[in-house]
Scaffold this active site. Structure first.
Site, PDB file in Angstrom:
ATOM      1  N   LEU A  77     -48.598   6.835 -34.364  1.00  0.00           N
ATOM      2  CA  LEU A  77     -48.022   8.072 -34.885  1.00  0.00           C
ATOM      3  C   LEU A  77     -49.058   9.118 -35.262  1.00  0.00           C
ATOM      4  CD1 LEU A  77     -45.162   6.529 -37.047  1.00  0.00           C
ATOM      5  CD2 LEU A  77     -45.091   7.303 -34.681  1.00  0.00           C
ATOM      6  N   CYS A  78     -50.339   8.864 -34.917  1.00  0.00           N
ATOM      7  CA  CYS A  78     -51.379   9.855 -35.183  1.00  0.00           C
ATOM      8  C   CYS A  78     -51.324  10.973 -34.144  1.00  0.00           C
ATOM      9  CB  CYS A  78     -52.768   9.208 -35.146  1.00  0.00           C
ATOM     10  SG  CYS A  78     -53.198   8.359 -36.669  1.00  0.00           S
ATOM     11  N   HIS A  79     -51.680  12.187 -34.581  1.00  0.00           N
ATOM     12  CA  HIS A  79     -51.722  13.318 -33.669  1.00  0.00           C
ATOM     13  C   HIS A  79     -53.072  13.367 -32.947  1.00  0.00           C
ATOM     14  CE1 HIS A  79     -48.721  14.416 -36.710  1.00  0.00           C
ATOM     15  NE2 HIS A  79     -48.161  15.163 -35.775  1.00  0.00           N
ATOM     16  N   MET A 113     -57.600   9.276 -40.657  1.00  0.00           N
ATOM     17  CA  MET A 113     -57.513   8.102 -39.795  1.00  0.00           C
ATOM     18  C   MET A 113     -58.669   8.045 -38.804  1.00  0.00           C
ATOM     19  SD  MET A 113     -55.085   6.744 -41.230  1.00  0.00           S
ATOM     20  CE  MET A 113     -55.304   5.279 -40.241  1.00  0.00           C
ATOM     21  N   GLU A 114     -59.159   9.206 -38.382  1.00  0.00           N
ATOM     22  CA  GLU A 114     -60.315   9.223 -37.486  1.00  0.00           C
ATOM     23  C   GLU A 114     -61.548   8.672 -38.187  1.00  0.00           C
ATOM     24  OE1 GLU A 114     -57.287  11.449 -35.549  1.00  0.00           O
ATOM     25  OE2 GLU A 114     -58.002  11.498 -37.611  1.00  0.00           O
ATOM     26  N   ASP A 128     -69.926  -7.924 -33.488  1.00  0.00           N
ATOM     27  CA  ASP A 128     -70.173  -8.422 -32.140  1.00  0.00           C
ATOM     28  C   ASP A 128     -71.675  -8.573 -31.871  1.00  0.00           C
ATOM     29  OD1 ASP A 128     -69.447  -9.036 -29.342  1.00  0.00           O
ATOM     30  OD2 ASP A 128     -70.391  -7.105 -28.929  1.00  0.00           O
TER      31      ASP A 128
END
Length: 343
Positions: A77-79, A113-114, A128
Protein backbone atom coordinates in the site's frame (compact mmCIF):
# COMPACT_ATOMS: atom_id res chain seq x y z
CA UNK A 1 -14.16 -2.27 12.99
CA UNK A 2 -16.38 0.12 14.93
CA UNK A 3 -13.88 2.94 15.53
CA UNK A 4 -11.38 2.99 12.69
CA UNK A 5 -8.03 4.62 13.46
CA UNK A 6 -5.95 3.07 10.69
CA UNK A 7 -5.79 5.08 7.45
CA UNK A 8 -5.14 1.99 5.31
CA UNK A 9 -8.54 0.44 6.17
CA UNK A 10 -11.85 1.49 4.64
CA UNK A 11 -15.19 1.60 6.46
CA UNK A 12 -15.62 -2.15 6.02
CA UNK A 13 -12.16 -3.00 7.33
CA UNK A 14 -10.68 -3.74 3.91
CA UNK A 15 -7.16 -2.68 2.95
CA UNK A 16 -6.96 0.36 0.72
CA UNK A 17 -4.33 2.67 -0.73
CA UNK A 18 -4.76 6.14 0.77
CA UNK A 19 -5.57 8.87 -1.79
CA UNK A 20 -2.93 11.59 -1.30
CA UNK A 21 -3.89 13.59 -4.40
CA UNK A 22 -5.18 16.58 -2.44
CA UNK A 23 -2.23 16.77 -0.06
CA UNK A 24 0.21 19.66 -0.52
CA UNK A 25 3.64 19.02 -2.00
CA UNK A 26 6.30 19.62 0.66
CA UNK A 27 9.91 18.71 1.30
CA UNK A 28 9.95 15.54 3.41
CA UNK A 29 12.64 13.48 5.08
CA UNK A 30 12.83 10.51 7.42
CA UNK A 31 15.65 8.88 9.36
CA UNK A 32 15.56 5.30 10.59
CA UNK A 33 18.06 3.17 12.47
CA UNK A 34 18.69 -0.49 13.06
CA UNK A 35 21.38 -2.67 14.60
CA UNK A 36 23.20 -5.87 13.65
CA UNK A 37 24.52 -7.57 16.78
CA UNK A 38 27.47 -9.93 16.35
CA UNK A 39 30.70 -10.95 18.09
CA UNK A 40 33.58 -8.48 18.68
CA UNK A 41 35.94 -10.46 16.46
CA UNK A 42 33.45 -10.20 13.57
CA UNK A 43 33.24 -6.44 14.07
CA UNK A 44 37.02 -6.32 13.74
CA UNK A 45 36.87 -8.29 10.49
CA UNK A 46 34.24 -5.96 9.05
CA UNK A 47 36.20 -2.85 9.96
CA UNK A 48 39.34 -4.33 8.41
CA UNK A 49 37.41 -5.51 5.33
CA UNK A 50 38.88 -8.95 5.93
CA UNK A 51 35.85 -11.19 5.42
CA UNK A 52 35.48 -13.82 2.65
CA UNK A 53 32.95 -11.53 1.00
CA UNK A 54 34.82 -8.27 0.48
CA UNK A 55 33.48 -4.67 0.46
CA UNK A 56 30.97 -5.52 3.17
CA UNK A 57 29.86 -1.99 4.04
CA UNK A 58 29.84 -0.73 0.45
CA UNK A 59 27.69 -3.67 -0.60
CA UNK A 60 25.26 -3.16 2.30
CA UNK A 61 25.04 0.57 1.54
CA UNK A 62 24.18 -0.02 -2.13
CA UNK A 63 21.66 -2.71 -1.16
CA UNK A 64 19.96 -0.36 1.30
CA UNK A 65 19.68 2.41 -1.29
CA UNK A 66 18.28 -0.04 -3.83
CA UNK A 67 15.78 -1.30 -1.24
CA UNK A 68 14.56 2.24 -0.54
CA UNK A 69 13.98 2.79 -4.26
CA UNK A 70 11.84 -0.36 -4.46
CA UNK A 71 9.75 0.16 -1.31
CA UNK A 72 6.46 0.52 -3.19
CA UNK A 73 7.09 -2.88 -4.82
CA UNK A 74 7.79 -4.57 -1.49
CA UNK A 75 5.07 -3.00 0.67
CA UNK A 76 1.68 -3.26 -1.09
CA UNK A 77 0.00 0.00 0.00
CA UNK A 78 3.02 2.32 -0.26
CA UNK A 79 3.00 5.00 -2.94
CA UNK A 80 5.67 5.35 -5.59
CA UNK A 81 7.56 8.51 -4.73
CA UNK A 82 10.47 10.37 -6.37
CA UNK A 83 13.39 9.98 -3.96
CA UNK A 84 15.80 12.90 -4.11
CA UNK A 85 18.34 11.34 -1.73
CA UNK A 86 19.04 8.18 0.27
CA UNK A 87 22.03 8.24 2.63
CA UNK A 88 23.21 5.27 4.68
CA UNK A 89 25.88 5.40 7.40
CA UNK A 90 27.43 2.76 9.66
CA UNK A 91 28.76 3.15 13.19
CA UNK A 92 30.37 0.52 15.39
CA UNK A 93 30.21 -0.57 19.00
CA UNK A 94 32.15 -3.45 20.49
CA UNK A 95 29.53 -5.99 19.39
CA UNK A 96 27.22 -4.30 16.90
CA UNK A 97 26.91 -2.25 13.73
CA UNK A 98 24.47 0.64 13.90
CA UNK A 99 22.82 1.40 10.55
CA UNK A 100 21.35 4.86 9.92
CA UNK A 101 19.36 5.66 6.77
CA UNK A 102 17.95 9.04 5.77
CA UNK A 103 15.57 9.33 2.81
CA UNK A 104 14.37 12.59 1.27
CA UNK A 105 11.73 13.59 -1.28
CA UNK A 106 9.57 16.51 -2.36
CA UNK A 107 6.07 15.15 -2.68
CA UNK A 108 2.62 14.51 -1.22
CA UNK A 109 3.44 11.64 1.14
CA UNK A 110 6.24 10.81 3.54
CA UNK A 111 9.37 8.67 3.21
CA UNK A 112 9.27 6.83 6.54
CA UNK A 113 8.85 3.43 4.91
CA UNK A 114 11.67 4.10 2.46
CA UNK A 115 14.05 4.89 5.34
CA UNK A 116 12.93 1.82 7.30
CA UNK A 117 13.25 -0.38 4.22
CA UNK A 118 16.76 0.95 3.55
CA UNK A 119 17.83 0.03 7.08
CA UNK A 120 16.22 -3.41 6.89
CA UNK A 121 17.78 -4.33 3.52
CA UNK A 122 21.18 -3.03 4.58
CA UNK A 123 20.97 -5.14 7.76
CA UNK A 124 19.94 -8.24 5.80
CA UNK A 125 22.88 -7.70 3.46
CA UNK A 126 25.27 -7.35 6.39
CA UNK A 127 23.90 -10.59 7.80
CA UNK A 128 24.47 -12.31 4.46
CA UNK A 129 28.03 -10.98 4.31
CA UNK A 130 29.00 -12.21 7.79
CA UNK A 131 26.93 -15.38 8.16
CA UNK A 132 29.90 -17.55 7.23
CA UNK A 133 31.64 -16.46 10.44
CA UNK A 134 28.60 -15.77 12.65
CA UNK A 135 25.34 -17.44 11.67
CA UNK A 136 23.88 -16.33 15.03
CA UNK A 137 24.13 -12.59 14.29
CA UNK A 138 20.92 -10.72 15.20
CA UNK A 139 19.11 -7.87 13.47
CA UNK A 140 17.29 -5.72 16.00
CA UNK A 141 15.93 -2.29 17.00
CA UNK A 142 14.73 -1.18 13.54
CA UNK A 143 12.83 2.03 14.21
CA UNK A 144 11.91 5.45 12.86
CA UNK A 145 13.96 8.13 14.58
CA UNK A 146 12.98 11.39 12.91
CA UNK A 147 10.69 12.77 10.20
CA UNK A 148 9.93 16.18 8.70
CA UNK A 149 7.38 17.59 6.26
CA UNK A 150 3.65 17.23 5.76
CA UNK A 151 0.94 18.62 8.02
CA UNK A 152 2.53 17.20 11.19
CA UNK A 153 5.83 18.99 10.62
CA UNK A 154 8.86 17.75 12.55
CA UNK A 155 8.63 14.61 14.71
CA UNK A 156 11.47 13.08 16.71
CA UNK A 157 11.28 9.84 18.66
CA UNK A 158 11.10 10.67 22.39
CA UNK A 159 14.13 9.74 24.47
CA UNK A 160 14.08 6.17 25.77
CA UNK A 161 13.14 5.58 29.39
CA UNK A 162 15.66 4.37 31.97
CA UNK A 163 14.76 0.78 31.09
CA UNK A 164 16.80 -0.72 28.25
CA UNK A 165 13.97 -3.04 27.24
CA UNK A 166 12.87 -2.42 23.62
CA UNK A 167 9.23 -2.89 24.59
CA UNK A 168 9.35 -0.22 27.27
CA UNK A 169 11.32 2.29 25.22
CA UNK A 170 9.00 1.90 22.23
CA UNK A 171 5.76 2.15 24.21
CA UNK A 172 5.80 5.94 24.57
CA UNK A 173 6.28 6.77 20.85
CA UNK A 174 3.47 4.42 19.86
CA UNK A 175 1.10 6.08 22.32
CA UNK A 176 2.10 9.58 21.21
CA UNK A 177 1.69 8.96 17.48
CA UNK A 178 -1.53 6.93 17.53
CA UNK A 179 -4.21 8.55 15.37
CA UNK A 180 -7.28 9.73 17.28
CA UNK A 181 -10.36 7.64 16.75
CA UNK A 182 -12.97 9.20 14.50
CA UNK A 183 -16.15 9.98 16.40
CA UNK A 184 -19.55 8.62 15.45
CA UNK A 185 -21.60 11.26 13.57
CA UNK A 186 -23.81 13.46 15.70
CA UNK A 187 -27.45 12.89 14.80
CA UNK A 188 -29.37 15.75 13.13
CA UNK A 189 -26.31 17.97 12.77
CA UNK A 190 -24.84 19.46 9.63
CA UNK A 191 -22.06 21.71 8.38
CA UNK A 192 -21.71 23.85 5.27
CA UNK A 193 -18.43 24.62 3.51
CA UNK A 194 -18.23 27.30 0.84
CA UNK A 195 -15.20 27.12 -1.47
CA UNK A 196 -14.72 30.66 -2.75
CA UNK A 197 -11.39 32.45 -2.92
CA UNK A 198 -13.12 35.81 -3.46
CA UNK A 199 -15.61 35.11 -0.68
CA UNK A 200 -12.84 34.19 1.76
CA UNK A 201 -11.01 37.41 0.86
CA UNK A 202 -14.15 39.47 1.46
CA UNK A 203 -14.35 40.79 -2.10
CA UNK A 204 -17.55 38.88 -2.89
CA UNK A 205 -20.57 38.25 -0.70
CA UNK A 206 -21.44 34.60 -0.18
CA UNK A 207 -24.99 34.01 -1.37
CA UNK A 208 -25.05 30.22 -1.40
CA UNK A 209 -23.95 29.20 2.10
CA UNK A 210 -26.88 30.85 3.90
CA UNK A 211 -29.34 29.28 1.43
CA UNK A 212 -27.98 25.81 2.12
CA UNK A 213 -27.96 26.41 5.89
CA UNK A 214 -31.58 27.58 5.82
CA UNK A 215 -32.59 24.51 3.81
CA UNK A 216 -30.84 22.19 6.27
CA UNK A 217 -32.46 23.86 9.26
CA UNK A 218 -35.88 23.53 7.62
CA UNK A 219 -35.10 19.85 7.16
CA UNK A 220 -34.49 19.48 10.90
CA UNK A 221 -30.69 19.78 11.10
CA UNK A 222 -28.77 21.95 13.55
CA UNK A 223 -26.09 23.65 11.44
CA UNK A 224 -22.75 23.87 13.23
CA UNK A 225 -21.40 26.61 10.97
CA UNK A 226 -21.13 27.95 7.45
CA UNK A 227 -17.43 28.38 6.71
CA UNK A 228 -16.09 30.21 3.68
CA UNK A 229 -12.58 29.23 2.61
CA UNK A 230 -10.32 29.87 -0.35
CA UNK A 231 -10.16 27.10 -2.94
CA UNK A 232 -6.56 26.40 -1.92
CA UNK A 233 -7.71 25.71 1.66
CA UNK A 234 -10.65 23.42 0.95
CA UNK A 235 -8.76 20.19 1.72
CA UNK A 236 -7.69 21.44 5.16
CA UNK A 237 -11.19 22.65 5.99
CA UNK A 238 -12.79 19.43 4.76
CA UNK A 239 -10.50 17.37 6.96
CA UNK A 240 -11.23 19.58 9.96
CA UNK A 241 -15.00 19.47 9.54
CA UNK A 242 -15.08 15.70 9.01
CA UNK A 243 -13.34 15.28 12.39
CA UNK A 244 -16.21 17.14 14.09
CA UNK A 245 -18.52 14.32 12.86
CA UNK A 246 -21.72 16.02 11.72
CA UNK A 247 -24.32 13.77 10.13
CA UNK A 248 -24.24 15.80 6.89
CA UNK A 249 -21.68 18.03 5.18
CA UNK A 250 -22.78 20.03 2.14
CA UNK A 251 -20.23 21.97 0.12
CA UNK A 252 -20.71 24.57 -2.57
CA UNK A 253 -18.22 25.81 -5.13
CA UNK A 254 -14.95 24.53 -6.52
CA UNK A 255 -16.51 21.71 -8.56
CA UNK A 256 -15.73 22.94 -12.08
CA UNK A 257 -12.72 22.56 -14.34
CA UNK A 258 -10.85 25.74 -13.41
CA UNK A 259 -7.25 25.09 -12.27
CA UNK A 260 -8.22 26.39 -8.82
CA UNK A 261 -11.28 24.12 -8.42
CA UNK A 262 -10.28 21.49 -5.85
CA UNK A 263 -13.42 20.53 -3.95
CA UNK A 264 -13.91 17.07 -5.54
CA UNK A 265 -10.28 16.12 -4.82
CA UNK A 266 -10.57 17.31 -1.21
CA UNK A 267 -13.77 15.31 -0.80
CA UNK A 268 -12.44 12.12 -2.35
CA UNK A 269 -9.50 12.25 0.06
CA UNK A 270 -11.83 11.75 3.05
CA UNK A 271 -14.48 9.47 1.58
CA UNK A 272 -14.74 5.81 2.50
CA UNK A 273 -17.45 5.14 -0.09
CA UNK A 274 -18.68 7.12 -3.09
CA UNK A 275 -22.34 7.65 -4.02
CA UNK A 276 -22.08 8.28 -7.77
CA UNK A 277 -25.83 8.08 -8.25
CA UNK A 278 -26.39 11.16 -6.08
CA UNK A 279 -23.81 13.22 -7.95
CA UNK A 280 -25.20 12.11 -11.33
CA UNK A 281 -28.77 12.93 -10.27
CA UNK A 282 -27.71 16.47 -9.34
CA UNK A 283 -25.92 16.91 -12.68
CA UNK A 284 -28.92 15.57 -14.59
CA UNK A 285 -31.32 17.91 -12.78
CA UNK A 286 -29.06 20.86 -13.52
CA UNK A 287 -28.85 20.03 -17.22
CA UNK A 288 -32.56 20.73 -17.56
CA UNK A 289 -31.71 24.40 -16.94
CA UNK A 290 -28.24 24.61 -18.52
CA UNK A 291 -25.95 22.26 -20.48
CA UNK A 292 -23.06 23.67 -18.45
CA UNK A 293 -24.14 21.41 -15.57
CA UNK A 294 -22.42 18.56 -17.39
CA UNK A 295 -19.06 20.21 -16.61
CA UNK A 296 -19.50 19.74 -12.87
CA UNK A 297 -17.03 17.31 -11.27
CA UNK A 298 -18.97 17.21 -7.99
CA UNK A 299 -18.89 13.99 -5.97
CA UNK A 300 -20.91 12.53 -3.10
CA UNK A 301 -20.25 9.81 -0.58
CA UNK A 302 -19.74 8.89 3.05
CA UNK A 303 -16.85 9.41 5.43
CA UNK A 304 -17.63 6.78 8.01
CA UNK A 305 -21.31 7.60 8.61
CA UNK A 306 -21.14 11.27 7.63
CA UNK A 307 -22.86 12.02 4.32
CA UNK A 308 -20.91 14.49 2.15
CA UNK A 309 -22.34 16.04 -1.02
CA UNK A 310 -20.73 18.62 -3.31
CA UNK A 311 -23.07 21.23 -4.78
CA UNK A 312 -22.20 23.67 -7.57
CA UNK A 313 -21.15 27.21 -6.67
CA UNK A 314 -23.93 29.11 -8.44
CA UNK A 315 -27.27 29.93 -6.79
CA UNK A 316 -29.06 28.05 -9.58
CA UNK A 317 -26.81 25.04 -9.15
CA UNK A 318 -27.40 25.02 -5.40
CA UNK A 319 -31.17 25.19 -5.98
CA UNK A 320 -31.02 22.23 -8.36
CA UNK A 321 -28.85 20.21 -5.99
CA UNK A 322 -31.09 20.84 -2.99
CA UNK A 323 -34.12 19.82 -5.05
CA UNK A 324 -32.52 16.41 -5.60
CA UNK A 325 -31.43 16.07 -1.97
CA UNK A 326 -34.92 16.98 -0.77
CA UNK A 327 -36.10 13.61 -2.00
CA UNK A 328 -33.15 11.41 -1.00
CA UNK A 329 -31.26 12.91 1.95
CA UNK A 330 -33.55 11.72 4.80
CA UNK A 331 -33.52 8.15 3.49
CA UNK A 332 -29.77 8.30 2.79
CA UNK A 333 -28.84 9.55 6.27
CA UNK A 334 -31.10 6.94 7.91
CA UNK A 335 -29.63 4.15 5.79
CA UNK A 336 -26.02 5.16 6.40
CA UNK A 337 -26.63 5.25 10.16
CA UNK A 338 -28.22 1.80 9.98
CA UNK A 339 -31.77 2.88 10.67
CA UNK A 340 -33.43 2.89 7.27
CA UNK A 341 -34.53 0.29 4.70
CA UNK A 342 -31.81 -0.76 2.26
CA UNK A 343 -32.01 0.06 -1.43
Amino acid sequence: MSDRALTHLDADGRARMVDVGSKPVTKRSATATGRLVTRPEVIALVRADDLPKADVLATARIAGISGAKRTSELIPLCHQIPLSSVKIDFDFTADSILITATAKTTGQTGVEMEALTAVSIAALTLHDMIKAVDAAATMTDVQLRDKTGGKHGHWTRPAASSSSSPSSSDAAPLALTKRPRRSRPRANTAAVIVASTAGAAGTREDSTGPVIAAWLEAAGYAVDAVTVVADADIATEMSRVVKTAPAVILTTGGTGVSPTDRTPEATLAVLDRQLPGVAEAIRAHGQVATPMAALSRAVAGTARDTVIVNLPGSPGGVKDGLAVLDGVLPHLVAQVSGGGPHA
